[in-house]
Design an enzyme around this catalytic site. Structure first.
Site, PDB file in Angstrom:
ATOM      1  N   GLY A   8      53.338  48.774  37.842  1.00  0.00           N
ATOM      2  CA  GLY A   8      52.137  48.610  37.019  1.00  0.00           C
ATOM      3  C   GLY A   8      50.865  48.784  37.815  1.00  0.00           C
ATOM      4  O   GLY A   8      49.953  47.952  37.757  1.00  0.00           O
ATOM      5  N   ARG A  11      46.340  50.572  36.842  1.00  0.00           N
ATOM      6  CA  ARG A  11      45.029  49.945  36.599  1.00  0.00           C
ATOM      7  C   ARG A  11      45.091  48.473  37.010  1.00  0.00           C
ATOM      8  O   ARG A  11      46.160  47.979  37.396  1.00  0.00           O
ATOM      9  CB  ARG A  11      44.630  50.075  35.119  1.00  0.00           C
ATOM     10  CG  ARG A  11      45.689  49.586  34.155  1.00  0.00           C
ATOM     11  CD  ARG A  11      45.448  50.128  32.741  1.00  0.00           C
ATOM     12  NE  ARG A  11      46.616  49.996  31.892  1.00  0.00           N
ATOM     13  CZ  ARG A  11      46.860  48.975  31.099  1.00  0.00           C
ATOM     14  NH1 ARG A  11      46.005  47.983  31.044  1.00  0.00           N
ATOM     15  NH2 ARG A  11      47.945  48.943  30.351  1.00  0.00           N
ATOM     16  N   TYR A 151      54.536  33.986  27.099  1.00  0.00           N
ATOM     17  CA  TYR A 151      53.974  34.456  28.371  1.00  0.00           C
ATOM     18  C   TYR A 151      54.101  33.369  29.441  1.00  0.00           C
ATOM     19  O   TYR A 151      54.528  33.637  30.572  1.00  0.00           O
ATOM     20  CB  TYR A 151      52.508  34.847  28.156  1.00  0.00           C
ATOM     21  CG  TYR A 151      51.811  35.392  29.382  1.00  0.00           C
ATOM     22  CD1 TYR A 151      52.079  36.674  29.853  1.00  0.00           C
ATOM     23  CD2 TYR A 151      50.863  34.632  30.065  1.00  0.00           C
ATOM     24  CE1 TYR A 151      51.423  37.177  30.977  1.00  0.00           C
ATOM     25  CE2 TYR A 151      50.209  35.128  31.184  1.00  0.00           C
ATOM     26  CZ  TYR A 151      50.485  36.408  31.631  1.00  0.00           C
ATOM     27  OH  TYR A 151      49.835  36.899  32.745  1.00  0.00           O
ATOM     28  N   ALA A 153      56.220  30.883  29.551  1.00  0.00           N
ATOM     29  CA  ALA A 153      57.639  30.694  29.901  1.00  0.00           C
ATOM     30  C   ALA A 153      58.124  31.816  30.818  1.00  0.00           C
ATOM     31  O   ALA A 153      58.852  31.575  31.787  1.00  0.00           O
ATOM     32  CB  ALA A 153      58.482  30.642  28.627  1.00  0.00           C
ATOM     33  N   LYS A 155      56.285  33.652  32.867  1.00  0.00           N
ATOM     34  CA  LYS A 155      55.662  33.550  34.186  1.00  0.00           C
ATOM     35  C   LYS A 155      56.221  32.359  34.975  1.00  0.00           C
ATOM     36  O   LYS A 155      56.266  32.390  36.209  1.00  0.00           O
ATOM     37  CB  LYS A 155      54.142  33.466  34.047  1.00  0.00           C
ATOM     38  CG  LYS A 155      53.514  34.780  33.534  1.00  0.00           C
ATOM     39  CD  LYS A 155      53.793  35.936  34.477  1.00  0.00           C
ATOM     40  CE  LYS A 155      53.079  37.207  34.091  1.00  0.00           C
ATOM     41  NZ  LYS A 155      53.382  38.322  35.016  1.00  0.00           N
ATOM     42  N   ILE A 184      41.377  36.939  35.703  1.00  0.00           N
ATOM     43  CA  ILE A 184      40.979  38.113  36.472  1.00  0.00           C
ATOM     44  C   ILE A 184      40.445  39.158  35.497  1.00  0.00           C
ATOM     45  O   ILE A 184      41.050  39.402  34.439  1.00  0.00           O
ATOM     46  CB  ILE A 184      42.201  38.699  37.238  1.00  0.00           C
ATOM     47  CG1 ILE A 184      42.938  37.604  38.042  1.00  0.00           C
ATOM     48  CG2 ILE A 184      41.754  39.852  38.133  1.00  0.00           C
ATOM     49  CD1 ILE A 184      42.154  36.959  39.163  1.00  0.00           C
TER      50      ILE A 184
HETATM   51  P1  NAP Z   1      46.665  45.317  32.986  1.00  0.00           P
HETATM   52  O1  NAP Z   1      45.307  45.705  33.394  1.00  0.00           O
HETATM   53  O2  NAP Z   1      47.007  45.174  31.554  1.00  0.00           O
HETATM   54  O3  NAP Z   1      47.696  46.359  33.668  1.00  0.00           O
HETATM   55  C1  NAP Z   1      49.072  46.221  33.421  1.00  0.00           C
HETATM   56  C2  NAP Z   1      49.817  47.236  34.239  1.00  0.00           C
HETATM   57  O4  NAP Z   1      51.221  47.046  33.997  1.00  0.00           O
HETATM   58  C3  NAP Z   1      49.499  48.671  33.861  1.00  0.00           C
HETATM   59  O5  NAP Z   1      49.526  49.461  35.024  1.00  0.00           O
HETATM   60  C4  NAP Z   1      50.659  49.054  32.942  1.00  0.00           C
HETATM   61  O6  NAP Z   1      50.982  50.433  32.968  1.00  0.00           O
HETATM   62  C5  NAP Z   1      51.786  48.287  33.599  1.00  0.00           C
HETATM   63  N1  NAP Z   1      52.931  48.062  32.720  1.00  0.00           N
HETATM   64  C6  NAP Z   1      52.991  47.343  31.580  1.00  0.00           C
HETATM   65  N2  NAP Z   1      54.241  47.365  31.091  1.00  0.00           N
HETATM   66  C7  NAP Z   1      54.983  48.116  31.953  1.00  0.00           C
HETATM   67  C8  NAP Z   1      56.337  48.524  32.005  1.00  0.00           C
HETATM   68  N3  NAP Z   1      57.210  48.147  31.053  1.00  0.00           N
HETATM   69  N4  NAP Z   1      56.754  49.295  33.025  1.00  0.00           N
HETATM   70  C9  NAP Z   1      55.882  49.692  34.000  1.00  0.00           C
HETATM   71  N5  NAP Z   1      54.590  49.336  34.006  1.00  0.00           N
HETATM   72  C10 NAP Z   1      54.148  48.565  32.989  1.00  0.00           C
HETATM   73  O7  NAP Z   1      47.116  43.943  33.657  1.00  0.00           O
HETATM   74  P2  NAP Z   1      46.543  43.101  34.902  1.00  0.00           P
HETATM   75  O8  NAP Z   1      45.541  42.163  34.375  1.00  0.00           O
HETATM   76  O9  NAP Z   1      46.208  43.994  36.028  1.00  0.00           O
HETATM   77  O10 NAP Z   1      47.836  42.238  35.232  1.00  0.00           O
HETATM   78  C11 NAP Z   1      48.753  42.565  36.261  1.00  0.00           C
HETATM   79  C12 NAP Z   1      49.713  41.397  36.419  1.00  0.00           C
HETATM   80  O11 NAP Z   1      48.973  40.215  36.694  1.00  0.00           O
HETATM   81  C13 NAP Z   1      50.533  41.098  35.173  1.00  0.00           C
HETATM   82  O12 NAP Z   1      51.841  40.714  35.542  1.00  0.00           O
HETATM   83  C14 NAP Z   1      49.798  39.932  34.551  1.00  0.00           C
HETATM   84  O13 NAP Z   1      50.638  39.140  33.748  1.00  0.00           O
HETATM   85  C15 NAP Z   1      49.330  39.199  35.782  1.00  0.00           C
HETATM   86  N6  NAP Z   1      48.174  38.321  35.564  1.00  0.00           N
HETATM   87  C16 NAP Z   1      46.985  38.810  35.111  1.00  0.00           C
HETATM   88  C17 NAP Z   1      45.923  37.936  34.925  1.00  0.00           C
HETATM   89  C18 NAP Z   1      44.580  38.384  34.436  1.00  0.00           C
HETATM   90  O14 NAP Z   1      43.735  37.513  34.150  1.00  0.00           O
HETATM   91  N7  NAP Z   1      44.312  39.677  34.311  1.00  0.00           N
HETATM   92  C19 NAP Z   1      46.091  36.579  35.209  1.00  0.00           C
HETATM   93  C20 NAP Z   1      47.302  36.127  35.648  1.00  0.00           C
HETATM   94  C21 NAP Z   1      48.350  36.997  35.844  1.00  0.00           C
HETATM   95  P3  NAP Z   1      50.322  51.490  31.913  1.00  0.00           P
HETATM   96  O15 NAP Z   1      48.860  51.532  32.273  1.00  0.00           O
HETATM   97  O16 NAP Z   1      50.998  52.777  32.196  1.00  0.00           O
HETATM   98  O17 NAP Z   1      50.581  50.917  30.562  1.00  0.00           O
END
Ligand code: NAP
Length: 243
Positions: A8, A11, A151, A153, A155, A184
């Site tokens: 992932g 982005r 979500y 559960a 995590k 974030i």
């Molecule tokens: P994001 O901007 O929505 O990006 C998600 C990424 O995951 C994208 O690159 C997407 O690819 C990829 N993805 C989704 N489903 C996928 C799959 N089945 N196979 C391969 N790639 C997949 O998310 P983010 O905010 O950067 O979050 C990244 C991680 O941090 C996640 O695990 C999220 O739960 C965790 N997190 C985020 C926050 C926050 O506040 N943002 C807080 C706590 C934890 P595509 O672009 O190709 O769809």
């Protein structure tokens, strides 16, 4: 040059982690599911800056796609030395409105994806007696979030997986750690209104929201020799919101 696979990474946090690891000298694999243009552009940018990067499409919740992802990486860059399980999806709704299909899809990506990638990466790490795995959980996996029960559960499962796998693979020289980010600023939070973001900022002791780079620096550290005595830990990158 050692290879780091970041799931992932088209982005958000994954893209920032890929850039940070590339700056640290890793050849990086920018995995994505659908954002081909963004992933290819990021890989090209890293190469322009003198790094080694490869964008590879795979749905990490699908065992066959994970197998072909690793086969592509191994044939072009060698075995994976660091695995950053970052790809994830989220959903906000009342618990009683979550359908079994939505529950399964969230666990398929956020939990089974971590299992599948670890399972495929580990044999080569065990052979080398060295490896780094960083799983991206969430502060909601630590304390639970209203209207995000599936979500939270999922995590929490990632935290349990991290701790158990760290115990099992520590004797093989493999470090398995977890990062639990707070709020974030990424597309995942794109649905939050400016007022909601302000409220979250006020709730955070450091009175700011996090950036993908804040998490990426923690990933870089956990994949570095400086973190050699750290495994099975959950590192909060959350501005003090969960302590
Ligand atoms: P994001 O901007 O929505 O990006 C998600 C990424 O995951 C994208 O690159 C997407 O690819 C990829 N993805 C989704 N489903 C996928 C799959 N089945 N196979 C391969 N790639 C997949 O998310 P983010 O905010 O950067 O979050 C990244 C991680 O941090 C996640 O695990 C999220 O739960 C965790 N997190 C985020 C926050 C926050 O506040 N943002 C807080 C706590 C934890 P595509 O672009 O190709 O769809």
């Amino acid at each position: 040059m050692k290879t780091a696979l970041i799931t992932g990474a088209s982005r958000g946090i994954g893209a920032a982690a890929a850039c940070a690891l590339a700056r640290d000298g890793w050849a990086v694999v920018v995995n994505y599911r659908s954002s081909r243009e963004k992933a290819e552009a990021l890989a090209a940018q890293i190469r322009q800056q003198g790094g080694v990067a490869l964008a590879v499409c795979a749905d990490i919740g699908d065992p066959d796609q994970v197998e072909s992802l690793f086969e592509t990486v191994e044939s072009q860059l060698g075995t994976v030395g660091a695995l950053v399980n970052n790809a994830g999806i989220a959903q906000q709704k009342l618990f009683t409105d979550i359908t079994p299909t939505e529950w399964d899809e969230l666990f398929r990506v956020d939990v089974k994806g971590v299992f599948l990638c670890c399972r495929r990466a580990l044999p080569a790490m065990i052979r080398r007696q060295e490896g780094w795995i960083v799983n991206i959980s969430s502060m909601w996996g630590q304390v639970g979030a209203s209207c995000e029960v599936h979500y939270s559960a999922a995590k929490a499962a990632v935290i349990g997986l991290t701790k158990a796998l760290a115990k099992e693979t520590g004797p093989s020289g493999i470090r398995v750690n977890c990062i639990a980010p707070g709020v974030i600023q990424t597309e995942m939070n794109g649905h939050l209104s400016p007022e909601m973001l302000d409220a979250l900022r006020e709730e955070t002791p450091l009175e700011m929201l996090g950036t993908p780079q804040d998490v990426a620096e923690a990933v870089r550290f956990l994949c570095s020799p400086e973190a050699r005595f750290i495994t099975g830990q959950v590192l909060g990158v959350n501005g003090g919101m969960v302590i």
